[in-house]
Design an enzyme around this catalytic site. Structure first.
Site, PDB file in Angstrom:
ATOM      1  N   ILE A  92     -10.354   9.970  -2.733  1.00 30.54           N
ATOM      2  CA  ILE A  92     -10.213   9.508  -4.109  1.00 30.54           C
ATOM      3  C   ILE A  92     -11.613   9.336  -4.683  1.00 30.54           C
ATOM      4  O   ILE A  92     -12.475   8.724  -4.041  1.00 30.54           O
ATOM      5  CB  ILE A  92      -9.482   8.137  -4.184  1.00 30.54           C
ATOM      6  N   GLY A 102      -4.465   6.191  -4.188  1.00 30.13           N
ATOM      7  CA  GLY A 102      -4.431   6.454  -2.748  1.00 30.13           C
ATOM      8  C   GLY A 102      -3.048   6.184  -2.175  1.00 30.13           C
ATOM      9  O   GLY A 102      -2.520   6.984  -1.404  1.00 30.13           O
ATOM     10  N   LYS A 103      -2.459   5.069  -2.568  1.00 28.59           N
ATOM     11  CA  LYS A 103      -1.115   4.716  -2.094  1.00 28.59           C
ATOM     12  C   LYS A 103      -0.098   5.755  -2.556  1.00 28.59           C
ATOM     13  O   LYS A 103       0.782   6.156  -1.794  1.00 28.59           O
ATOM     14  CB  LYS A 103      -0.729   3.321  -2.584  1.00 28.59           C
ATOM     15  N   TYR A 136      -5.421   1.654   5.207  1.00 31.88           N
ATOM     16  CA  TYR A 136      -4.398   2.195   6.106  1.00 31.88           C
ATOM     17  C   TYR A 136      -3.626   1.065   6.796  1.00 31.88           C
ATOM     18  O   TYR A 136      -2.410   1.156   6.950  1.00 31.88           O
ATOM     19  CB  TYR A 136      -5.001   3.167   7.114  1.00 31.88           C
TER      20      TYR A 136
END
Length: 158
Positions: A92, A102-103, A136
């Site tokens: 990103i 990102g999610k 993560y």
């Protein structure tokens, strides 16, 4: 931070998007150059490798600007020969960090793996990249204890 929902367009990678993906990659790793590619030529070679080893390669744009991409492979075997959904890359652009992109891209990959009948998603992350490791972990990944030349292995059940 502002959320990106209504402004994001996610499209499959194509050769016309190569410059955009290189731009995202070079920007995303500016704080951790040891994990990125040193030159545009090396980035182009790496992206070629990613293209050959992917069943999902999506590029995200926010208001038409290249913002991020994800590369995932549903045909990967881990070091033990187990079939896993491997996330090869999630990058990103720094200016879009913290906005949920990102999610959103990670969820696309996890759903892709589920559709392919996989039970595990896995990835390697740079051991100094605390922001990525925390991201993560927040998304259900756990460190496996495996490390490889500065990279940590993380996995999660699907």
């Amino acid at each position: 931070m502002e959320k990106i929902e209504e402004k994001v367009e996610i499209v499959p990678f194509s050769s016309e998007r190569l410059g955009d993906v290189i731009q995202i990659l070079m920007d995303a790793y500016q704080d951790y150059p040891e994990y990125g590619e040193a030159t545009r030529k090396q980035a182009k070679r790496y992206i070629g490798w990613l293209k050959k080893h992917s069943t999902l390669f999506d590029v995200a744009y926010i208001n038409g600007e290249p913002a991020g991409f994800i590369v995932a492979d549903a045909n990967w075997k881990d070091l033990h020969g187990k079939n896993v959904g491997e996330i090869h890359e999630l990058s990103i652009k720094k200016k879009f960090w913290g906005m949920g992109l990102g999610k959103k891209l990670l969820e696309r990959a996890l759903n892709h793996f589920r559709e392919k009948g996989l039970k595990t998603a896995a990835l390697w992350v740079g051991e100094k990249n605390r922001r990525a490791i925390d991201f993560y972990k927040k998304n259900g990944f756990k460190q496996t204890g495996s490390a490889y030349y500065g990279w940590l292995r993380m996995e999660r059940s699907l």
